[in-house]
Write an enzyme that holds these catalytic residues in place. Structure first.
Site, PDB file in Angstrom:
ATOM      1  N   PHE A 221       0.863  -1.188   0.000  1.00  0.00           N
ATOM      2  CA  PHE A 221       0.000   0.000   0.000  1.00  0.00           C
ATOM      3  C   PHE A 221       0.895   1.232   0.000  1.00  0.00           C
ATOM      4  O   PHE A 221       1.624   1.483   0.950  1.00  0.00           O
ATOM      5  CB  PHE A 221      -0.963   0.054   1.193  1.00  0.00           C
ATOM      6  CG  PHE A 221      -1.921   1.210   1.035  1.00  0.00           C
ATOM      7  CD1 PHE A 221      -3.090   1.065   0.311  1.00  0.00           C
ATOM      8  CD2 PHE A 221      -1.614   2.471   1.543  1.00  0.00           C
ATOM      9  CE1 PHE A 221      -3.952   2.149   0.099  1.00  0.00           C
ATOM     10  CE2 PHE A 221      -2.471   3.559   1.347  1.00  0.00           C
ATOM     11  CZ  PHE A 221      -3.639   3.392   0.623  1.00  0.00           C
TER      12      PHE A 221
ATOM     13  N   ASP B  66       9.434   2.822   1.864  1.00  0.00           N
ATOM     14  CA  ASP B  66       8.243   3.606   2.184  1.00  0.00           C
ATOM     15  C   ASP B  66       7.981   3.475   3.678  1.00  0.00           C
ATOM     16  O   ASP B  66       7.413   2.491   4.142  1.00  0.00           O
ATOM     17  CB  ASP B  66       7.040   3.106   1.369  1.00  0.00           C
ATOM     18  CG  ASP B  66       5.779   3.936   1.653  1.00  0.00           C
ATOM     19  OD1 ASP B  66       5.772   4.692   2.641  1.00  0.00           O
ATOM     20  OD2 ASP B  66       4.808   3.798   0.885  1.00  0.00           O
TER      21      ASP B  66
ATOM     22  N   LYS C 193       2.788  11.097   7.278  1.00  0.00           N
ATOM     23  CA  LYS C 193       1.948  10.874   8.467  1.00  0.00           C
ATOM     24  C   LYS C 193       2.454  11.583   9.729  1.00  0.00           C
ATOM     25  O   LYS C 193       2.189  12.753   9.912  1.00  0.00           O
ATOM     26  CB  LYS C 193       1.800   9.371   8.703  1.00  0.00           C
ATOM     27  CG  LYS C 193       0.982   8.686   7.587  1.00  0.00           C
ATOM     28  CD  LYS C 193       0.510   7.322   8.018  1.00  0.00           C
ATOM     29  CE  LYS C 193      -0.005   6.465   6.887  1.00  0.00           C
ATOM     30  NZ  LYS C 193      -1.407   6.701   6.564  1.00  0.00           N
TER      31      LYS C 193
HETATM   32  N1  PLP Z   1       2.567   4.673   2.066  1.00  0.00           N
HETATM   33  C1  PLP Z   1       2.173   3.940   3.117  1.00  0.00           C
HETATM   34  C2  PLP Z   1       3.051   2.831   3.599  1.00  0.00           C
HETATM   35  C3  PLP Z   1       0.951   4.183   3.736  1.00  0.00           C
HETATM   36  O1  PLP Z   1       0.560   3.424   4.773  1.00  0.00           O
HETATM   37  C4  PLP Z   1       0.159   5.244   3.259  1.00  0.00           C
HETATM   38  C5  PLP Z   1      -1.163   5.533   3.884  1.00  0.00           C
HETATM   39  O2  PLP Z   1      -1.741   4.753   4.599  1.00  0.00           O
HETATM   40  C6  PLP Z   1       0.605   5.990   2.166  1.00  0.00           C
HETATM   41  C7  PLP Z   1       1.824   5.694   1.596  1.00  0.00           C
HETATM   42  C8  PLP Z   1      -0.223   7.098   1.578  1.00  0.00           C
HETATM   43  O3  PLP Z   1      -0.257   8.204   2.427  1.00  0.00           O
HETATM   44  P1  PLP Z   1      -1.400   9.320   2.253  1.00  0.00           P
HETATM   45  O4  PLP Z   1      -2.698   8.685   2.636  1.00  0.00           O
HETATM   46  O5  PLP Z   1      -0.976  10.426   3.178  1.00  0.00           O
HETATM   47  O6  PLP Z   1      -1.371   9.737   0.816  1.00  0.00           O
END
Ligand code: PLP
Length: 396
Positions: free
Chosen positions: A140, A225, A254
């Protein structure tokens, strides 16, 4: 308005791209939220790890208020007084030379993809348009068209084609699959050090080290990530630290915003982030003074109050107590620090309903796993109270 009136209005006007549980949050402090009727509940989801510092941490709120009284937004056509401090703090915290700020996690992921492609073209000399990025099943990384191109979740992709070329998807946790997927046109491998949305999937021990070694040997970038795992959530400042591994690019978001602002960034060394020149990438709100002010305070707190140790110790305590719960439908309890998944052999939605009824806000991910990720500032007394409620709900 009552809880029911608010839910009715929200559902009447909003696109139905979320399915919120029927608890309306009116106000919150620390690890606790309250609904309009004044009922109290523990926040065990923490805005998917964006609330590591809890709701309205007083020092972060003060930093925001101080900045609100000075300047909140400037054009990136000019300098501002806080951006440099933000860069320096984040660069030092991640051990990298450069920072590129954005707002949401998805934007930071896009930025990492663009950076990897440019590096592939400009530095590795892959013909432009041929760059390949390898990613993992069940990842994700967000919701943009390019990002959902990498998704293996049918509901994230249905009806959104055509997709972006240049991605290869391999099984998560399998270093050999990575090695086999690499070609002369591969510029990067992108992965979450622990897969969050997939259900708190911790890869086999040694996986990240092997990934690091393979990426170095084949001259491809390892992009971590850490949007969900970063900033102490897993009991280390970054989940890559759990295996002593240094990615080439950190993707962060986040919790960087201190639970106040959307703040994201990627960090890397100059030989990678040096591929940008003015006009090649950017964001109106990326690096705005208000965002920088809350992020600077958040990073100060992370180090000063040793959030990684807090998350590690509280996580071990929380997980040990969860293991005392007797329910044959619980088939696995896993995680690192305060990122914990409880997997059931059945759909977990009825358990989530019971938890919310008992004053514990949590949600199932991928139907059978409930994530417990409270704010890292949760006290032991609050954990004990929450655990009593969790036990009552899950043993029913
Ligand atoms: N990358 C990871 C690992 C995530 O858990 C998330 C969101 O849950 C994102 C990227 C995307 O972040 P955003 O919702 O701020 O676009």
């Amino acid at each position: 308005m009552t809880t029911q009136e608010i839910i009715t209005k929200t559902n009447a006007y909003g696109a139905q791209n979320y399915a919120p549980k029927p608890f309306v949050i009116d106000h919150a402090e620390g690890a606790v939220v309250y609904n309009p009727e004044g009922e109290r509940a523990y926040d065990m989801l923490s805005a998917y790890s964006a609330l590591n510092f809890g709701h309205r941490h007083p020092e972060i709120i003060q930093a925001a208020k101080d900045q609100l009284d000075k300047v909140t937004l400037t054009s990136r056509a000019f300098h501002n007084t806080v951006l440099g401090d933000f860069y320096e703090k984040l660069a030092k915290l991640t051990g990298k030379e450069m920072v590129l700020p954005m707002n949401t996690g998805a934007e930071a992921v896009e930025t990492a993809l663009k950076t990897a492609r440019r590096w592939g073209s400009f530095v590795k000399k892959i013909p432009d348009g041929k760059q390949e990025i390898i990613c993992c099943e069940n990842n994700f990384h967000g919701r943009t068209i390019s990002i959902i191109t990498m998704s293996t979740d049918p509901s994230a992709r249905a009806g959104f084609g055509p997709f972006t070329p240049g991605f290869k998807i391999i099984p998560y946790g399998n270093a050999r699959a990575l090695e086999e997927a690499i070609t002369e046109n591969t510029c990067a491998f992108l992965a979450e050090p622990i897969q969050g949305e997939a259900g708190i999937i911790v890869p086999p021990a040694g996986y990240l080290k092997e990934v690091r070694e393979i990426c170095t040997r084949h001259n491809i970038l390892f992009i971590a990530d850490e949007v969900q795992t970063g900033f102490a959530r897993t009991g280390a400042m970054f989940a890559c630290n759990l295996e002593d591994v240094e990615p080439d690019i950190f993707i962060l978001g986040k919790a960087l915003g201190g639970g106040v602002m959307p703040v994201s960034a990627i960090t890397a060394n100059k030989d990678i982030l040096g591929v940008y020149e003015p006009g090649s990438h950017g964001s109106t709100f990326g690096g705005n003074p208000l965002a920088c002010a809350v992020a600077i305070k958040a990073m100060e707190l992370l180090v000063r109050d040793n959030y990684p140790r807090m998350a590690k110790e509280k996580g071990e305590y929380f997980m040990a107590k969860l293991r005392e719960i007797h329910n044959p439908e619980i088939i696995d309890i896993r995680g690192k620090g305060l990122l914990i998944g409880v997997e059931f052999s059945v759909n977990a939605a009825p358990y989530v309903k019971a938890l919310i009824h008992n004053g514990v806000l949590a949600k199932e991910t991928h139907e059978r796993t409930i994530r417990f990720a409270p704010p890292i500032i949760i006290s032991y007394a609050e954990m004990d109270d929450a655990l009593t409620r969790i036990k009552a709900a899950l043993e029913k």
